[in-house]
Write an enzyme that holds these catalytic residues in place. Structure first.
Site, PDB file in Angstrom:
ATOM      1  N   PRO A   1      -0.268  21.920   4.068  1.00  0.00           N
ATOM      2  CA  PRO A   1       0.151  20.854   4.971  1.00  0.00           C
ATOM      3  C   PRO A   1      -0.773  19.657   4.763  1.00  0.00           C
ATOM      4  O   PRO A   1      -1.982  19.844   4.674  1.00  0.00           O
ATOM      5  CB  PRO A   1      -0.040  21.457   6.368  1.00  0.00           C
ATOM      6  CG  PRO A   1      -0.990  22.600   6.200  1.00  0.00           C
ATOM      7  CD  PRO A   1      -0.941  23.049   4.764  1.00  0.00           C
ATOM      8  N   SER A   2      -0.211  18.463   4.646  1.00  0.00           N
ATOM      9  CA  SER A   2      -1.041  17.267   4.478  1.00  0.00           C
ATOM     10  C   SER A   2      -1.881  17.055   5.729  1.00  0.00           C
ATOM     11  O   SER A   2      -1.448  17.354   6.839  1.00  0.00           O
ATOM     12  CB  SER A   2      -0.140  16.052   4.256  1.00  0.00           C
ATOM     13  OG  SER A   2      -0.862  14.872   4.548  1.00  0.00           O
ATOM     14  N   GLY A   3      -3.086  16.512   5.540  1.00  0.00           N
ATOM     15  CA  GLY A   3      -3.914  16.165   6.688  1.00  0.00           C
ATOM     16  C   GLY A   3      -3.680  14.727   7.126  1.00  0.00           C
ATOM     17  O   GLY A   3      -4.173  14.304   8.162  1.00  0.00           O
TER      18      GLY A   3
ATOM     19  N   ASN B   1      -8.475  12.499  -7.161  1.00  0.00           N
ATOM     20  CA  ASN B   1      -8.124  11.141  -6.732  1.00  0.00           C
ATOM     21  C   ASN B   1      -9.286  10.147  -6.774  1.00  0.00           C
ATOM     22  O   ASN B   1      -9.138   9.001  -6.342  1.00  0.00           O
ATOM     23  CB  ASN B   1      -7.505  11.172  -5.328  1.00  0.00           C
ATOM     24  CG  ASN B   1      -8.488  11.660  -4.257  1.00  0.00           C
ATOM     25  OD1 ASN B   1      -9.693  11.568  -4.420  1.00  0.00           O
ATOM     26  ND2 ASN B   1      -7.948  12.189  -3.162  1.00  0.00           N
TER      27      ASN B   1
ATOM     28  N   SER C   1       0.827  -1.199   0.000  1.00  0.00           N
ATOM     29  CA  SER C   1       0.000   0.000   0.000  1.00  0.00           C
ATOM     30  C   SER C   1       0.869   1.259   0.000  1.00  0.00           C
ATOM     31  O   SER C   1       1.755   1.385  -0.832  1.00  0.00           O
ATOM     32  CB  SER C   1      -0.942  -0.076   1.196  1.00  0.00           C
ATOM     33  OG  SER C   1      -1.898   0.932   1.129  1.00  0.00           O
TER      34      SER C   1
ATOM     35  N   ASP D   1     -10.548   1.875  -4.669  1.00  0.00           N
ATOM     36  CA  ASP D   1      -9.603   1.710  -3.564  1.00  0.00           C
ATOM     37  C   ASP D   1     -10.187   0.681  -2.589  1.00  0.00           C
ATOM     38  O   ASP D   1     -11.272   0.134  -2.825  1.00  0.00           O
ATOM     39  CB  ASP D   1      -9.265   3.057  -2.895  1.00  0.00           C
ATOM     40  CG  ASP D   1     -10.446   3.625  -2.129  1.00  0.00           C
ATOM     41  OD1 ASP D   1     -11.589   3.218  -2.406  1.00  0.00           O
ATOM     42  OD2 ASP D   1     -10.213   4.475  -1.254  1.00  0.00           O
TER      43      ASP D   1
ATOM     44  N   ASP E   1     -11.669   0.561   0.296  1.00  0.00           N
ATOM     45  CA  ASP E   1     -13.021   0.642   0.869  1.00  0.00           C
ATOM     46  C   ASP E   1     -14.033   1.129  -0.166  1.00  0.00           C
ATOM     47  O   ASP E   1     -15.149   1.540   0.174  1.00  0.00           O
ATOM     48  CB  ASP E   1     -13.043   1.499   2.146  1.00  0.00           C
ATOM     49  CG  ASP E   1     -12.569   2.913   1.912  1.00  0.00           C
ATOM     50  OD1 ASP E   1     -12.042   3.186   0.817  1.00  0.00           O
ATOM     51  OD2 ASP E   1     -12.723   3.752   2.821  1.00  0.00           O
TER      52      ASP E   1
ATOM     53  N   ARG F   1       2.641  19.202   1.177  1.00  0.00           N
ATOM     54  CA  ARG F   1       2.486  18.792  -0.227  1.00  0.00           C
ATOM     55  C   ARG F   1       2.645  19.989  -1.158  1.00  0.00           C
ATOM     56  O   ARG F   1       2.164  21.082  -0.858  1.00  0.00           O
ATOM     57  CB  ARG F   1       1.101  18.191  -0.472  1.00  0.00           C
ATOM     58  CG  ARG F   1       0.904  16.870   0.196  1.00  0.00           C
ATOM     59  CD  ARG F   1      -0.276  16.102  -0.373  1.00  0.00           C
ATOM     60  NE  ARG F   1      -0.708  15.069   0.547  1.00  0.00           N
ATOM     61  CZ  ARG F   1      -0.052  13.931   0.757  1.00  0.00           C
ATOM     62  NH1 ARG F   1       1.060  13.674   0.097  1.00  0.00           N
ATOM     63  NH2 ARG F   1      -0.491  13.053   1.642  1.00  0.00           N
TER      64      ARG F   1
HETATM   65  C1  16G Z   1      -8.354  12.008   3.109  1.00  0.00           C
HETATM   66  C2  16G Z   1      -9.651  12.460   2.487  1.00  0.00           C
HETATM   67  C3  16G Z   1      -9.485  12.704   1.009  1.00  0.00           C
HETATM   68  C4  16G Z   1      -8.337  13.625   0.739  1.00  0.00           C
HETATM   69  C5  16G Z   1      -7.081  13.152   1.424  1.00  0.00           C
HETATM   70  C6  16G Z   1      -6.008  14.209   1.343  1.00  0.00           C
HETATM   71  C7  16G Z   1     -11.907  11.739   3.022  1.00  0.00           C
HETATM   72  C8  16G Z   1     -12.857  10.575   3.127  1.00  0.00           C
HETATM   73  N1  16G Z   1     -10.680  11.439   2.649  1.00  0.00           N
HETATM   74  O1  16G Z   1      -7.996  10.749   2.648  1.00  0.00           O
HETATM   75  O2  16G Z   1     -10.676  13.246   0.518  1.00  0.00           O
HETATM   76  O3  16G Z   1      -8.101  13.732  -0.649  1.00  0.00           O
HETATM   77  O4  16G Z   1      -7.340  12.937   2.797  1.00  0.00           O
HETATM   78  O5  16G Z   1      -4.862  13.770   1.997  1.00  0.00           O
HETATM   79  O6  16G Z   1     -12.260  12.883   3.260  1.00  0.00           O
HETATM   80  P1  16G Z   1      -3.701  14.775   2.381  1.00  0.00           P
HETATM   81  O7  16G Z   1      -4.276  15.814   3.312  1.00  0.00           O
HETATM   82  O8  16G Z   1      -2.650  13.933   2.988  1.00  0.00           O
HETATM   83  O9  16G Z   1      -3.242  15.400   1.089  1.00  0.00           O
HETATM   84 MG    MG Z   2     -11.127   5.030   0.437  1.00  0.00          MG
END
Ligand code: 16G
Ligand code: MG
Length: 432
Positions: free
Chosen positions: A387-389, A262, A64, A166, A168, A395
């Protein structure tokens, strides 16, 4: 089962002595170089599990989002569920058995789990595109064939339409290889384009002027936004990354179509839109009635499972069939601008704050000005940082008129992030 053949083949996938592994939620996952014997043995185990359940078993070779040099394997039970806990134990035992004990462990498992060894076995194998994955899935295949099982590797033929979900099943992307072997990804942006143009056509047919809005994030390719606004004439809105933000905005329209590049996405219909369309589906005649009925079906499908990749796929497949569109024609609606995404490690990613749906950096001071100056050097260019979440990194996204420009803009932006936002470790290097 030919136990002697199994022993012979097992020696070709010898276990490094002393290596002990545990089958966890993600199956086995370690450095790819230590996994050959595990793959072979999971091929054997998949055959036993398939014989026992009298059903098809899945084997997935991937680590993954782990680093590229890692790999992993997990077995998937007949209905797509995780492997039964008792079989996780069997997997651990088999993976850790010393070479001379493999036969005995296999027989033990067969006995404990009452496996009918005469039963046919069928295994479906999937793998990711890591450099090690092809070789490792070959070891799985070796394990399957030597124990008398059959397997299926999906082959992609040129120009054949494929789609993936993906884990899920809340994300979907389409793709194909062209005759020259080039890979074409059809992402959430193009999915939103296809669906919204079809919905717009149906509305035109039934003569209803319900308001449609498409919601994207800053990651949407600039070409998609331009196409939607200028060619299709649908209003486009940009929100922060994350499904909840898009979903919230999409609720403002009679018909709100939202997709992240995505592949997360769905269509929302307001109660008013739903009522109007259902009424028209009763009142209208002929072609118009057919269009209204079609809209009604789409509403019912999305109402049952909003945000579900399988619903997305069914709607996309219906649209392609009804319009007689090939995946190439769909892909050709517009050409994506070349783009690049990079990550930068910083001490505290929260020093970066953003506004304007993450398209502008507010802090640290000077960062946005520096990005603006860099963007000016390129054509059709755009760049942003956030900032990535989900990961402890920042990013960087850049797009421009050529891949070379997008790459070099992304690199230059990552350098200013590193300098102004407290980069840690080695400073970003050019080249990917
Ligand atoms: C999470 C979010 C997705 C988003 C991604 C960004 C949901 C269900 N999933 O996976 O929508 O594109 O975070 O990731 O809301 P990042 O903040 O690391 O770029
Ligand atoms: Mg998913």
């Amino acid at each position: 089962m030919d136990l002697d053949a199994i022993t012979k083949h097992s020696a070709l996938h010898a276990k490094p002595s002393g290596l002990i592994l545990q089958y966890g939620t993600a199956g086995f996952r370690i450095k790819a170089e230590h996994l050959d014997h595990v793959m072979f043995r999971m091929g054997l185990l998949a055959v036993l599990r398939s014989k026992q359940t009298k059903s098809t078993i899945g084997v997935m070779v991937t680590a993954s989002h782990n680093p590229e040099e890692d790999n992993g394997v997990k077995l998937v039970d007949p209905l797509g569920e995780m492997l039964a806990p008792s079989w996780e134990e069997h997997a651990t035992c088999l993976a850790n058995a010393e070479e001379q004990d493999v036969q005995r462990v296999l027989l033990d498992i067969s006995e404990k789990a009452a496996v009918d060894l005469q039963q046919d076995a069928f295994v479906v194998i999937g793998r990711d595109t890591r450099p090690s994955s092809e070789r490792l899935s070959q070891s799985v295949i070796d394990g399957i064939t030597v124990s008398g099982g059959q397997f299926h590797g999906i082959e992609m033929k040129p120009n054949e339409r494929c789609c993936s979900f993906d884990g899920d099943a809340d994300r979907i992307v389409y793709y194909y290889y062209d005759a020259d072997g080039h890979f074409h990804l059809i992402d959430g942006d193009k999915i939103a384009t296809l669906i919204s143009s079809f919905l717009k056509e149906l509305l035109l047919e039934i003569g209803e002027s319900l308001n449609i809005g498409v919601v994207q994030t800053a990651y949407a390719n600039g070409s998609s936004t331009r196409y939607l606004e200028e060619v299709m004439k649908v209003p486009v809105y940009c929100t922060k990354t994350g499904v909840k933000h898009l979903h919230h905005k999409a609720q403002e329209f009679d018909i709100g179509i939202y997709f992240e590049a995505n592949g997360h996405g769905t269509v929302l219909f307001s109660k008013t839109a739903e009522m109007k369309i259902k009424q028209l589906a009763e009142e209208l005649e002929d072609k118009k009635r057919k269009a209204a009925k079609m809209l009604e079906n789409i509403i019912d499908l999305f109402n049952q499972a909003a945000g579900d990749a399988i619903s997305d796929m069914l709607v996309i497949e219906a649209i392609l069939a009804l319009k007689g569109l090939t995946i190439q024609q769909w892909d050709a609606l517009y050409t994506d601008l070349p783009n690049r995404q990079l990550k930068v490690k910083v001490a505290d990613r929260q020093v970066i704050s953003t506004t304007d749906a993450e398209r502008k950096a507010v802090t640290p001071p000077g960062l946005q000005e520096a990005i603006d100056d860099l963007v000016k050097k390129y054509k059709l260019s755009r760049a942003f940082v956030r900032p990535s979440g989900t990961e402890d990194i920042v990013r960087v996204y850049a797009e421009a008129d050529s891949q070379e420009s997008a790459d070099s803009l992304a690199h230059e932006v990552s350098l200013v992030v590193f300098q102004l936002a407290g980069g840690v470790g080695e400073s970003p290097q050019p080249g990917f």
